[in-house]
Design a protein around this motif. Structure first.
Motif, PDB file in Angstrom:
ATOM      1  N   CYS A  26      -2.819 122.842  16.888  1.00 11.65           N
ATOM      2  CA  CYS A  26      -3.992 122.369  17.591  1.00 11.65           C
ATOM      3  C   CYS A  26      -4.279 123.059  19.190  1.00 11.65           C
ATOM      4  CB  CYS A  26      -3.677 120.821  17.967  1.00 11.65           C
ATOM      5  SG  CYS A  26      -3.827 119.866  16.323  1.00 11.65           S
ATOM      6  N   ARG A  27      -3.149 123.887  19.207  1.00 14.98           N
ATOM      7  CA  ARG A  27      -3.206 124.630  20.704  1.00 14.98           C
ATOM      8  C   ARG A  27      -4.537 125.224  21.110  1.00 14.98           C
ATOM      9  NH1 ARG A  27       2.153 127.955  22.122  1.00 14.98           N
ATOM     10  NH2 ARG A  27       1.415 128.897  19.908  1.00 14.98           N
ATOM     11  N   ASN A  28      -5.081 125.758  20.052  1.00 14.67           N
ATOM     12  CA  ASN A  28      -6.347 126.662  20.367  1.00 14.67           C
ATOM     13  C   ASN A  28      -7.471 125.736  20.050  1.00 14.67           C
ATOM     14  OD1 ASN A  28      -4.759 128.933  20.904  1.00 14.67           O
ATOM     15  ND2 ASN A  28      -4.630 129.405  18.851  1.00 14.67           N
ATOM     16  N   SER A  29      -7.466 124.490  19.944  1.00 13.62           N
ATOM     17  CA  SER A  29      -8.644 123.422  19.762  1.00 13.62           C
ATOM     18  C   SER A  29      -8.601 122.369  20.856  1.00 13.62           C
ATOM     19  CB  SER A  29      -8.449 122.615  18.499  1.00 13.62           C
ATOM     20  OG  SER A  29      -7.682 121.970  18.474  1.00 13.62           O
ATOM     21  N   LEU A  31      -8.202 119.222  20.423  1.00 18.27           N
ATOM     22  CA  LEU A  31      -7.218 118.589  20.195  1.00 18.27           C
ATOM     23  C   LEU A  31      -5.819 118.713  20.490  1.00 18.27           C
ATOM     24  CD1 LEU A  31      -7.287 115.715  18.223  1.00 18.27           C
ATOM     25  CD2 LEU A  31      -6.539 117.021  16.554  1.00 18.27           C
ATOM     26  N   ARG A  32      -4.937 117.774  21.097  1.00 11.93           N
ATOM     27  CA  ARG A  32      -3.860 117.697  21.874  1.00 11.93           C
ATOM     28  C   ARG A  32      -2.610 116.672  21.269  1.00 11.93           C
ATOM     29  NH1 ARG A  32      -5.501 121.963  22.330  1.00 11.93           N
ATOM     30  NH2 ARG A  32      -5.655 123.158  24.367  1.00 11.93           N
ATOM     31  N   VAL A 190      -2.584 111.456  20.662  1.00 11.80           N
ATOM     32  CA  VAL A 190      -3.371 112.361  20.211  1.00 11.80           C
ATOM     33  C   VAL A 190      -4.643 112.180  21.139  1.00 11.80           C
ATOM     34  CG1 VAL A 190      -4.917 113.309  18.250  1.00 11.80           C
ATOM     35  CG2 VAL A 190      -2.501 112.255  17.932  1.00 11.80           C
ATOM     36  N   THR A 191      -5.084 113.113  21.732  1.00 15.03           N
ATOM     37  CA  THR A 191      -6.128 113.165  22.828  1.00 15.03           C
ATOM     38  C   THR A 191      -7.162 114.398  22.224  1.00 15.03           C
ATOM     39  OG1 THR A 191      -5.072 114.950  24.128  1.00 15.03           O
ATOM     40  CG2 THR A 191      -4.593 112.715  24.799  1.00 15.03           C
ATOM     41  N   LEU A 192      -8.440 113.953  22.403  1.00 13.29           N
ATOM     42  CA  LEU A 192      -9.691 114.663  22.144  1.00 13.29           C
ATOM     43  C   LEU A 192     -10.679 114.457  23.293  1.00 13.29           C
ATOM     44  CD1 LEU A 192     -11.203 116.708  20.498  1.00 13.29           C
ATOM     45  CD2 LEU A 192     -11.949 114.816  18.998  1.00 13.29           C
ATOM     46  N   GLY A 193     -10.976 115.208  24.277  1.00 10.54           N
ATOM     47  CA  GLY A 193     -11.628 115.001  25.384  1.00 10.54           C
ATOM     48  C   GLY A 193     -11.161 113.602  26.262  1.00 10.54           C
ATOM     49  N   ARG A 194     -11.986 112.689  26.250  1.00 11.43           N
ATOM     50  CA  ARG A 194     -11.859 111.345  27.008  1.00 11.43           C
ATOM     51  C   ARG A 194     -10.902 110.595  25.905  1.00 11.43           C
ATOM     52  NH1 ARG A 194     -13.861 109.903  31.948  1.00 11.43           N
ATOM     53  NH2 ARG A 194     -15.132 111.649  32.881  1.00 11.43           N
ATOM     54  N   ALA A 203       5.652  97.360  22.694  1.00 13.90           N
ATOM     55  CA  ALA A 203       4.187  96.977  23.241  1.00 13.90           C
ATOM     56  C   ALA A 203       3.410  97.746  24.274  1.00 13.90           C
ATOM     57  CB  ALA A 203       4.240  95.699  23.646  1.00 13.90           C
ATOM     58  N   PRO A 204       2.298  98.357  23.775  1.00 12.84           N
ATOM     59  CA  PRO A 204       1.331  97.564  22.932  1.00 12.84           C
ATOM     60  C   PRO A 204       1.320  98.194  21.537  1.00 12.84           C
ATOM     61  CG  PRO A 204       0.095  99.042  24.488  1.00 12.84           C
ATOM     62  CD  PRO A 204       1.444  98.899  24.946  1.00 12.84           C
ATOM     63  N   TYR A 205       2.227  99.208  21.390  1.00 18.54           N
ATOM     64  CA  TYR A 205       2.574  99.649  20.175  1.00 18.54           C
ATOM     65  C   TYR A 205       1.190 100.570  19.658  1.00 18.54           C
ATOM     66  CZ  TYR A 205       6.140  95.996  19.761  1.00 18.54           C
ATOM     67  OH  TYR A 205       6.979  95.259  20.141  1.00 18.54           O
ATOM     68  N   PHE A 206       0.152 100.072  19.683  1.00 17.50           N
ATOM     69  CA  PHE A 206      -1.029 101.003  19.502  1.00 17.50           C
ATOM     70  C   PHE A 206      -2.080 100.748  20.621  1.00 17.50           C
ATOM     71  CE2 PHE A 206      -5.014 101.381  17.067  1.00 17.50           C
ATOM     72  CZ  PHE A 206      -5.241 102.665  16.583  1.00 17.50           C
ATOM     73  N   HIS A 207      -2.667 101.952  20.908  1.00 21.83           N
ATOM     74  CA  HIS A 207      -3.548 101.837  21.945  1.00 21.83           C
ATOM     75  C   HIS A 207      -4.717 102.979  21.711  1.00 21.83           C
ATOM     76  CE1 HIS A 207      -5.533 102.055  26.022  1.00 21.83           C
ATOM     77  NE2 HIS A 207      -5.595 100.970  25.898  1.00 21.83           N
ATOM     78  N   VAL A 208      -6.034 102.595  21.979  1.00 19.77           N
ATOM     79  CA  VAL A 208      -6.942 103.615  21.973  1.00 19.77           C
ATOM     80  C   VAL A 208      -7.967 103.441  23.071  1.00 19.77           C
ATOM     81  CG1 VAL A 208      -9.124 104.402  20.703  1.00 19.77           C
ATOM     82  CG2 VAL A 208      -6.986 103.407  19.391  1.00 19.77           C
TER      83      VAL A 208
END
Length: 240
Positions: A26-29, A31-32, A190-194, A203-208
């Motif tokens: 993903c380094r060249n995209s 997505l991180r 995992v990040t993509l832009g904002r 906790a919170p275990y999962f966050h978007v």
């Protein structure tokens, strides 16, 4: 299966090795992928190598104006650290900046992803961004920085210092293991832009989140370590 991949699996374990491969792809995209282990290390009250490394001098850096030219971090990042209440120590060998480390109390907002680490106990601190110049990494710089940091933390009543380590950095994992660090948990982002998605073992275990203002908080309580019958070491990286 080539030798490089086999070494990565040996260093990181299967799970982290696979995620490391994805992160590299993903380094060249846009997505991180970031994966961290959170650890705690007991603060020492006395130096472990008294008298060693006398050519290294460690001084506190308290304001942005004291940051020397050539400091290998962006000025806006450093300004944000000071705004949050960050403290820094810089090690010098003559006129050369040999290394530095940062620490702070209460809470710390991560530089790389959107997350805030909160410390429940007043007897704990957060340390981060420990850096030593590559050509000096076999010398006493790292030890002298930690020696001074532990003296200062102990003087404030701090018993544990916490930090995050990249799961893809086996050298750092081994270094912390030698120092007696115990694992508090892990998180993968995992990040993509904002947009950001985080999975964590607490906790919170999962966050978007879809904006810079949406920041998850991970809470660590080192007081529980004082009475824990058995603490997990860093000897077995790579577990989910």
């Amino acid at each position: 299966m080539n030798n490089r991949f086999l070494k990565t699996v040996t260093d990181l374990g299967w799970f982290d090795a696979v995620l490391y491969g994805v992160a590299r792809i993903c380094r060249n995209s846009p997505l991180r992928l970031h994966r961290y282990y959170f650890v705690a290390q007991r603060v020492a009250s006395t130096p472990s190598r008294a008298g060693w490394g006398r050519a290294i001098r460690v001084r506190a850096v308290s304001v942005l104006a004291d940051i020397p030219w050539g400091y290998p971090r962006p000025r806006d990042v450093l300004a944000e650290r000071f705004r949050q209440g960050g403290h820094s120590l810089a090690a010098w060998r003559g006129d050369e900046l040999a290394g530095f480390l940062w620490y702070q109390f209460g809470a710390y907002r991560e530089d790389e992803v959107r997350v805030r680490y909160c410390l429940a106990s007043p007897h704990s601190a957060w340390d981060y961004d420990v850096f030593v110049q590559p050509h000096l990494r076999l010398g006493p710089t790292f030890a002298k920085l930690w020696e001074e940091a532990h003296f200062r933390l102990h003087a404030r009543g701090v018993r544990w210092t916490c930090s995050r380590i990249s799961a893809f950095n086996p050298d750092s994992l081994r270094s912390h293991a030698r120092l007696g660090a115990v694992r508090l948990g892990s998180a993968t982002s995992v990040t993509l832009g904002r947009w950001q998605c985080m999975f964590a073992t607490q906790a919170p275990y999962f966050h978007v989140s879809f904006s810079a203002g949406s920041i998850p908080q991970l809470r660590f309580d080192t007081d529980a370590l004082e009475h824990a019958p058995r603490q997990e070491s860093l000897c077995h990286p790579g577990r989910p």
